[in-house]
Design an enzyme around this catalytic site. Structure first.
Site, mmCIF file in Angstrom:
data_model
loop_
_atom_site.group_PDB
_atom_site.id
_atom_site.type_symbol
_atom_site.label_atom_id
_atom_site.label_comp_id
_atom_site.label_asym_id
_atom_site.label_seq_id
_atom_site.Cartn_x
_atom_site.Cartn_y
_atom_site.Cartn_z
ATOM 1 C CG ASN A 431 -1.730 1.458 1.334
ATOM 2 O OD1 ASN A 431 -2.731 1.613 0.551
ATOM 3 N ND2 ASN A 431 -1.280 2.120 2.329
ATOM 4 C CD GLU A 432 -1.688 5.462 0.105
ATOM 5 O OE1 GLU A 432 -1.237 5.810 1.271
ATOM 6 O OE2 GLU A 432 -2.505 5.934 -0.272
#
Ligand code: BMA
Length: 836
Positions: A431-432
């Site tokens: 995630n990210e």
């Protein structure tokens, strides 16, 4: 045999206990407290009232000591078997959170350091017929990461990256730091014969002309070198036997190809039936069954199309050859204490997702690879799963050999565990991490190399190519294009809305923010031309009941320290700015609850209807976030007690497979659209009607529409002043509806909430306690009719709806566990209803 019974726990200061003494069968644990397995330490302490409920007030800070102690678990169990020489027994822990050392009858079997995988120990020689003593020591995470000083980027807390444990345990921007520990999944003892089935991989290789072909790979471990084994595979559809196949095991592997005539395919619930077949795999030695595995499987193909018919970039999930618009949300751990959560909580939340017309959930990378029940329910209810690997918002020490060996084992384990689930649609590396690293690096905030890169860009693709070539592996979310969050390629997170990011940006540019009403307004969704929006959202308050249960009375007001403590996000003015732009800033707690809920609901509706009108160029909208892990203030649309916020009920409407939607910009022509996600054409008569708030109908226009399968089209344009029929935009409401009730009604206003001039609504309410129904009616338009009852897990047919003058609605209320509805606590109001 399950070994979940008779467990006891006790804590010690670091270094205070002698391990072999506590682990030894003679040790006296009479005075320890009992605990549930699966479960966790905190939940036990809460139950025994040894710590105050960490979710109430600031109590989470009072129990931080729990994570600093050494926690011992002990149990005894009886084994009736007479153990023969050559017998094999496996002691299996499906989940140990996290730094655990396991002892059986005083013998140290080994240590573990990964919460996400199961741990198996071969114990035939340590087992005894009769009484056995099993002990597990959990060391505090602080001990393990104490010397791992690291000065590079890791969002929300520093040392979490060294621990293969839910990263959100260390606190996130929607949850407190509560570092759980304990045996969080089943403990089992399994007797093995001459061999066992390790893994099964069943997949659909083709579907055509009334026939599907499946390939089933089976891996076994054999303890008898010379012996020959066979595998018997059967596929059943309920009672009906579809096919069976017997194959020889060759070098610990067997491969079978099955053909299914006229297969019933697995579809998401919005466009078909999620049909499941039962696959049974039996391992045979000399004709006798020595091991067996059963799984529900679906016959379906899934891909992500990265180029459309014209060769342009796309990011479209294609299920059984049909393009899907992914509608859904991001899923975070459903409790801070995940081990103790009953399966019913999972079932209820997933059912709620389905009822809100979601066809995809993203298991976000800062939590856990979910429990079996999660995937089983998604299989059963027809919801696709976007599966992140558990790495989020940080650099990870990919230069460290031990860490990498642990991660490697985790990936192999997780992929093998989850790859048979038909719901699973995509693997995503993190995630990210890619996006934020590059942006922070370009802003000069971090200068280190992109640690972690080797995990998502080397290890994962390499392993997945071998272990699961049937699904797209996507290195990160967001990813693709110039700026990993580029709208030109791949998926995106729109944090322009709420976080005020200035987008688009390109590689090398600093990430800039605009904290102003316009800068973070949900109106910014309008310019978002993403191919796939995998995160975006806004805060809304939890329901009043949820707050009231957890905030000390004297602090139960807007602006109190306790209210602000519920909100773990940085820069609290963001929420105020957002409301200022739409409802106006709230003056008290009631207004905060109502205004934040309405802003979130209208904001998500505004964004998601825009994304859906843009299909298939935009092919997905997964908002941030579905649920909460504690009773806080966050982006969730369902609060901790599983009470919907306004957005949840809006979602049932804006995600419905057929949506009649208006593109409304104050002062511009009104555009009438129909979005049809169904696989058949939609034919209907639709009406756009405009009313004064007092009920007078001033405009009506009807159209015959035919919308082909799986498309979005604009069917008409109406001049704003025509629609207003002489009224002022501040005193009128528009309704777009199906004349034949084939699609839901959809309400729009000509102006933002703060500019509307409502009359005071008088609501009339009656209750039928026999049928658990309540009826509400109003004399003038009632904005966001809100029904409140003091009970958790209530299911209402509808709530937070607009009601036209002189209309009435009857709403059925249920409680998920069948508990009584506390009608005596009923409160019904609208934003513009008479106070008091
Ligand atoms: C995204 C998520 C989470 C976070 C959310 C809200 O970055 O991936 O990390 O909670 O936004 O800020």
């Amino acid at each position: 045999m399950k070994l979940n019974d008779n467990w006891k726990i006790k804590h010690f200061d670091i270094g205070a206990a002698r391990d072999l003494e506590v682990a030894s069968p003679e040790y006296i644990d009479y005075f320890w407290m009992t605990t549930a397995v699966p479960g966790d330490v905190h939940s036990t302490l809460i139950e025994r009232k040894l710590i105050d409920d960490p979710f109430y007030g600031h109590n989470d800070l009072k129990c931080q000591w729990v994570e600093e102690k050494v926690w011992w678990y002990r149990t005894t169990f009886e084994l009736h078997d007479e153990i023969q020489k050559g017998d094999r027994y496996e002691l299996i822990f499906d989940g140990l959170d996290t730094f655990a050392t396991v002892y059986l009858n005083g013998v140290e079997l080994g240590s573990t350091e990964n919460m996400f995988i199961s741990h198996t120990f071969e114990v035939a020689r340590e087992l005894k017929q009769g009484k056995n003593v099993l002990a597990v020591r959990f060391d505090p995470v602080t001990v393990n990461v104490k010397d791992k000083v690291q000065y590079y980027w890791s969002g929300f807390s520093k040392k979490r990256i060294w621990t293969r444990k839910a990263q959100s345990h260390y606190g996130w921007d929607w949850g407190p730091r509560l570092v759980a520990a304990g045996i969080w999944k089943d403990v089992r003892l399994e007797k093995r014969s001459t061999a066992k089935i390790d893994h099964v991989f069943a997949r659909t290789t083709s579907i055509d002309a009334g026939k599907a072909t499946l390939e089933v790979d089976v891996d076994i471990t054999s303890y008898a070198r010379e012996k020959e084994f066979e595998i018997l595979i059967s596929l059943n559809d309920g009672e009906e036997k579809i096919t069976t196949k017997k194959v020889k095991v060759n070098r610990k592997k067997a491969v079978a190809v099955l053909e299914v005539a006229n297969p019933k395919l697995w579809w998401t619930h919005d466009i078909g039936m999620p049909h499941l077949y039962e696959l049974t795999v039996e391992l045979l030695a000399d004709g006798a069954i020595i091991d067996e595995k059963q799984e529900d499987i679906g016959i379906r193909t899934i891909e992500v199309r990265r180029r459309d018919e014209n060769g342009e970039p796309s990011f479209t999930f294609v299920l059984n050859g049909e393009k899907i618009f992914a509608k859904g949300a991001n899923w975070i751990p459903i409790d801070s204490f995940i081990g103790a959560v009953p399966d019913t909580r999972y079932k209820h939340l997933i059912k709620m997702s389905k009822d809100a017309n979601m066809n995809m959930l993203r298991v976000w990378g800062g939590g856990i690879y979910e429990k079996e029940v999660f995937y089983e329910e998604c299989n059963r209810l027809g919801i696709l799963v976007w599966q992140d690997f558990m790495f989020a918002c940080a650099l990870y020490p990919d230069y460290n050999k031990n860490f990498m060996a642990n991660v490697r084992e985790e990936i192999i384990h997780v992929v093998k565990r989850l790859r048979n689930h038909p719901c699973l649609a995509i693997w995503c590396g993190n995630n990210e991490n890619d996006w934020l690293y590059e942006a922070l690096n370009s802003s000069g905030e971090i200068t280190h190399p992109f640690y972690g890169e080797k995990i998502y860009h080397e290890l994962m693709p390499e392993l997945l190519e071998e272990l699961d070539p049937t699904r797209l592996f996507w290195p990160s979310s967001p990813f693709g294009g110039n700026d990993h969050n580029s709208r030109e390629e791949g998926d995106t997170h729109n944090w322009q809305v709420w976080h005020g990011n200035i987008e688009p940006r390109v590689f090398g540019e600093p990430q800039r923010v605009n904290y102003s009403i316009e800068g973070l307004s949900f109106k910014n969704f309008k310019t978002d031309t993403t191919l796939f929006a995998s995160e975006f959202g806004m805060h809304a308050s939890s329901n009043r009941y949820t707050l009231e249960r957890n905030i000390p009375k004297e602090q139960f007001f807007w602006g109190s320290d306790e209210m602000s403590y519920r909100n773990k996000d940085i820069h609290h003015p963001k929420g105020i700015l957002l409301m200022e732009g739409y409802t106006g800033a709230p003056k008290d707690l009631d207004e905060y609850i109502a205004f934040s809920m309405l802003t979130q609901a209208e904001g998500l509706k505004f964004g998601i209807e825009h994304y859906r009108r843009n299909k298939p160029h935009t092919s997905g909208a997964l908002f941030w976030q579905l649920n909460d892990c504690w009773p806080g203030t966050s982006w969730s649309v369902i609060d901790y007690y599983l009470l919907p916020k306004a957005s949840y009920h809006y979602a049932r409407k804006f995600f419905s497979p057929i949506v009649l939607t208006l593109d409304v910009v104050p002062g511009e022509d009104i555009k009438v659209w129909v979005v049809n996600d169904r696989l058949e054409a939609y034919m209907d008569e639709i009406e756009l009607a405009v009313y004064h708030f007092n009920g007078e109908k001033v405009f009506s226009k009807e159209w015959q529409v035919r919308v082909e399968a799986n498309v979005a089209i604009q069917v008409a344009t109406v001049l704003e002043h025509k629609a207003l029929g002489g009224l002022q935009p501040e005193e009128s409401v528009m309704v777009i509806r199906s004349k034949n009730h084939r699609a839901g009604e959809n309400y729009y206003f000509f102006r933002d909430q703060k500019d509307l001039r409502f009359e005071e609504a008088e609501l009339t309410v009656s209750v039928n306690r026999e049928t658990n129904e309540m009826t509400v009616s109003t004399n003038t338009l009632a904005r966001m009719v809100t029904i409140e009852l003091d009970q958790e897990q209530l299911v209402m047919e509808d709530n937070f709806f607009d009601l036209l003058a002189n209309e009435s609605r009857t709403i059925r209320v249920e409680q998920a566990q069948g508990k009584e509805i506390p009608w005596e606590t009923l409160r019904v109001k609208a934003i513009n209803s008479k106070k008091g």
